[in-house]
Scaffold this motif. Structure first.
Motif, PDB file in Angstrom:
ATOM      1  N   PHE A  66       0.847  -1.197   0.000  1.00  0.00           N
ATOM      2  CA  PHE A  66       0.000   0.000   0.000  1.00  0.00           C
ATOM      3  C   PHE A  66       0.878   1.241   0.000  1.00  0.00           C
ATOM      4  O   PHE A  66       0.633   2.199  -0.754  1.00  0.00           O
ATOM      5  N   THR A  67       1.914   1.235   0.834  1.00  0.00           N
ATOM      6  CA  THR A  67       2.847   2.360   0.889  1.00  0.00           C
ATOM      7  C   THR A  67       3.574   2.519  -0.440  1.00  0.00           C
ATOM      8  O   THR A  67       3.826   3.643  -0.882  1.00  0.00           O
ATOM      9  N   TRP A  68       3.937   1.412  -1.078  1.00  0.00           N
ATOM     10  CA  TRP A  68       4.521   1.479  -2.419  1.00  0.00           C
ATOM     11  C   TRP A  68       3.616   2.285  -3.342  1.00  0.00           C
ATOM     12  O   TRP A  68       4.087   3.180  -4.051  1.00  0.00           O
ATOM     13  N   GLY A  69       2.334   2.002  -3.321  1.00  0.00           N
ATOM     14  CA  GLY A  69       1.399   2.735  -4.180  1.00  0.00           C
ATOM     15  C   GLY A  69       1.332   4.205  -3.848  1.00  0.00           C
ATOM     16  O   GLY A  69       1.282   5.064  -4.741  1.00  0.00           O
ATOM     17  N   VAL A  70       1.321   4.525  -2.548  1.00  0.00           N
ATOM     18  CA  VAL A  70       1.296   5.930  -2.132  1.00  0.00           C
ATOM     19  C   VAL A  70       2.526   6.653  -2.668  1.00  0.00           C
ATOM     20  O   VAL A  70       2.429   7.734  -3.266  1.00  0.00           O
ATOM     21  N   LEU A  71       3.692   6.063  -2.464  1.00  0.00           N
ATOM     22  CA  LEU A  71       4.934   6.693  -2.912  1.00  0.00           C
ATOM     23  C   LEU A  71       4.971   6.805  -4.428  1.00  0.00           C
ATOM     24  O   LEU A  71       5.434   7.820  -4.975  1.00  0.00           O
ATOM     25  N   ASP A  72       4.489   5.790  -5.111  1.00  0.00           N
ATOM     26  CA  ASP A  72       4.477   5.817  -6.569  1.00  0.00           C
ATOM     27  C   ASP A  72       3.671   6.998  -7.087  1.00  0.00           C
ATOM     28  O   ASP A  72       4.086   7.709  -8.006  1.00  0.00           O
ATOM     29  N   ARG A  73       2.526   7.242  -6.481  1.00  0.00           N
ATOM     30  CA  ARG A  73       1.665   8.361  -6.916  1.00  0.00           C
ATOM     31  C   ARG A  73       2.282   9.709  -6.556  1.00  0.00           C
ATOM     32  O   ARG A  73       2.221  10.665  -7.342  1.00  0.00           O
ATOM     33  N   LEU A  74       2.895   9.813  -5.380  1.00  0.00           N
ATOM     34  CA  LEU A  74       3.529  11.073  -4.982  1.00  0.00           C
ATOM     35  C   LEU A  74       4.707  11.397  -5.895  1.00  0.00           C
ATOM     36  O   LEU A  74       4.915  12.553  -6.275  1.00  0.00           O
ATOM     37  N   LEU A  75       5.481  10.371  -6.240  1.00  0.00           N
ATOM     38  CA  LEU A  75       6.609  10.582  -7.147  1.00  0.00           C
ATOM     39  C   LEU A  75       6.124  10.980  -8.530  1.00  0.00           C
ATOM     40  O   LEU A  75       6.725  11.821  -9.199  1.00  0.00           O
ATOM     41  N   GLU A  76       5.045  10.381  -8.984  1.00  0.00           N
ATOM     42  CA  GLU A  76       4.482  10.713 -10.280  1.00  0.00           C
ATOM     43  C   GLU A  76       3.984  12.159 -10.315  1.00  0.00           C
ATOM     44  O   GLU A  76       4.132  12.854 -11.323  1.00  0.00           O
ATOM     45  N   ASP A  77       3.442  12.624  -9.194  1.00  0.00           N
ATOM     46  CA  ASP A  77       2.916  13.990  -9.126  1.00  0.00           C
ATOM     47  C   ASP A  77       4.005  15.028  -9.360  1.00  0.00           C
ATOM     48  O   ASP A  77       3.782  16.027 -10.041  1.00  0.00           O
ATOM     49  N   GLY A  78       5.167  14.812  -8.776  1.00  0.00           N
ATOM     50  CA  GLY A  78       6.319  15.659  -9.071  1.00  0.00           C
ATOM     51  C   GLY A  78       6.423  16.961  -8.312  1.00  0.00           C
ATOM     52  O   GLY A  78       7.364  17.729  -8.544  1.00  0.00           O
ATOM     53  N   ARG A  79       5.509  17.225  -7.375  1.00  0.00           N
ATOM     54  CA  ARG A  79       5.553  18.511  -6.663  1.00  0.00           C
ATOM     55  C   ARG A  79       6.167  18.409  -5.278  1.00  0.00           C
ATOM     56  O   ARG A  79       6.252  19.420  -4.570  1.00  0.00           O
TER      57      ARG A  79
END
Length: 362
Positions: free
Chosen positions: A43-56
Motif C-alpha cells: 500500500f505504501t509502495w502505491g502511495v509513494l508511486d503516486r507522490l513521485l508521479e505527481d512531481g511537486r
C-alpha cells in the motif's frame, strides 16, 4: 482467488487527468514517516508511486519501520541516483522480488488455490500449521540456521554505501533492542542490510538480529513509525505519515488468533499515538503563546495518507500474502489514497496540519 492485474511499469502508469500536475507547480519539501505491516507495505509502495508521479514534492527525510523501512531505503536510493522515475522503478523491483520470494514459499498461489478465500490466509492449512507451530516452538528451534527470506530480497538491491553518506535524503530505520527494551534508530554510517532485517524481525518467526553485539526485534514495538528523528534532524515542518495498520476494527475479536492479532495491532500503534499526542501538545502550546521561540521547539505540520476502510477489510493473515496480484491491488489502493490526499490537502503543505489527531485519542 486474487486475479493479478495486467503488468504495468511505473513509467507507463498514468494519473487521472484531473490529478495530473504541471512540473511548474509549487513544490514543497516534506518528510515521510512510513509504517510497517508485512505485505501491506505494498500500500505504501502505491502511495509513494503516486507522490513521485505527481512531481511537486521533494523528500528530505524518511523514517521507516519494517516494510516502511524497506520502502524508504529504495525510495531514498532512487531519488539520490536518478530522481523520481528511478525511485519508482526501484520500488517496483522491491515488490516484484517480494512476490518472487513468496511464490517459492508455503503460501504461494499454487498452494493457496484449493483453499483461497480472498487475500486472507486464515482458511489455509499451512497458515493454521504455522500458527500452531509458533505457539509451541521458537524460531531458534524450527529455524536453527536463522534463515530469513528478506535477506535474499534485499541482497544486491539496496546500495547501503550510498545511503550511509547521503545528506540530501536521509533515512532513519527503527528497531527494538531486545535486552534493553529500548528503541534504536539507525541512520548514516549505521545503515546496513542487518538493520533493515532487524526492523522487520517478528520474534515469533525469526531469530533476533545481532548488530554490534546487541539483539533486535521489529521496530514496530517501539515506534510504527518514529517521527522524532524527522523533527530533530530535518528542516521541513511537514511530516506525511503513511498509515498501514488500521486504528479501528468493527468487530470484537473472539477467536484466540483474532485476539492476539488485535493485541499486536494495538501495541504496534501505541508508541505512534503517543508521539502524535506530544506533537499536538507542542503545537497547541506554541499556538497559544505559552511556549516561545527560545524554547527551541517549532510547530510540526502533520499529514496522513491512509485507507482505513480498505485496510481494515483485510485480515492480519494477509500480511503474509505476497501474491503479485494482491500486492498490485494494495499498490492501486495506495495510489488512490495518495491521489485523494493530493486533491484535497496539497495546499495545506507549509501552512499547517491537514488532519485532526482527535480520532486517535478517545
Amino acid at each position: 482467488m486474487t486475479k493479478p492485474p495486467s503488468p504495468r511499469t511505473p513509467g507507463r502508469r498514468s494519473a487521472p487527468a484531473t490529478a495530473r500536475q504541471s512540473t511548474a507547480s509549487t513544490r514543497h519539501r516534506i518528510n515521510l514517516a512510513l509504517q510497517g505491516g508485512g505485505s501491506h507495505g505494498a500500500f505504501t509502495w502505491g502511495v509513494l508511486d503516486r507522490l513521485l508521479e505527481d512531481g511537486r514534492l521533494e523528500v528530505e527525510g524518511i523514517s521507516g519501520t519494517s516494510a516502511g523501512a524497506m520502502n524508504g531505503a529504495l525510495l531514498a536510493q532512487g531519488l539520490l541516483t536518478g530522481g523520481p522515475n528511478a525511485a519508482r522503478e526501484l520500488l517496483e523491483r522491491l515488490w516484484r522480488r517480494v512476490a518472487k520470494s513468496h511464490s517459492m514459499g508455503p503460501f504461494s498461489q499454487s498452494w493457496l488455490s484449493p483453499f483461497a478465500s480472498g487475500p486472507n490466509l486464515d482458511s489455509h492449512p499451512m497458515y493454521a500449521g504455522l500458527d500452531m507451530m509458533v505457539r509451541m516452538m521458537s524460531p531458534y528451534q524450527f529455524n536453527p540456521m536463522g534463515l530469513n527470506p528478506l535477506h535474499d530480497v534485499l541482497e544486491g538491491l539496496v546500495d547501503f554505501s550510498l545511503l550511509r553518506r547521503a545528506t540530501d535524503v536521509r533515512l532513519f530505520v527503527s528497531a527494538t533492542n531486545v535486552n534493553r527494551g529500548q528503541l534504536r534508530v539507525f541512520a548514516g554510517e549505521e545503515l546496513s542490510v542487518e538493520c533493515l532485517l532487524a526492523s522487520a524481525c517478528l520474534p515469533m518467526l525469526f531469530q533476533a538480529v545481532k548488530i554490534d553485539g546487541e539483539h533486535y526485534w521489529d521496530g514496530g514495538y517501539m515506534g510504527n513509525p518514529v517521527i522524532d528523528p524527522l523533527v530533530k534532524h530535518c528542516h521541513s515542518a511537514d511530516v506525511m505519515i503513511v498509515q498501514v495498520t488500521p486504528i479501528h476494527r468493527a468487530e470484537l475479536p473472539r477467536a484466540p488468533t483474532a485476539i492476539i492479532d488485535r493485541i499486536n495491532e494495538i501495541s504496534f500503534n501505541s508508541a505512534f499515538y503517543r508521539e502524535l499526542r506530544s506533537i499536538e501538545l507542542v503545537n497547541r502550546l506554541l499556538g497559544d503563546g505559552r511556549i516561545g521561540p527560545d524554547s527551541g521547539l517549532r510547530p510540526i505540520h502533520l499529514h496522513l495518507v491512509e485507507s482505513e476502510a480498505g485496510m481494515a477489510a483485510l485480515g492480519v493473515s494477509s500480511k503474509l500474502n505476497g501474491d503479485w496480484g494482491f500486492l498490485c491491488e494494495l499498490r492501486d489502493m495506495g495510489r488512490q489514497a495518495a491521489d485523494s490526499w493530493l486533491t484535497s490537502h496539497f495546499d495545506r503543505l507549509g501552512q499547517g496540519s491537514s488532519f485532526e489527531t482527535g480520532p486517535f485519542f478517545v
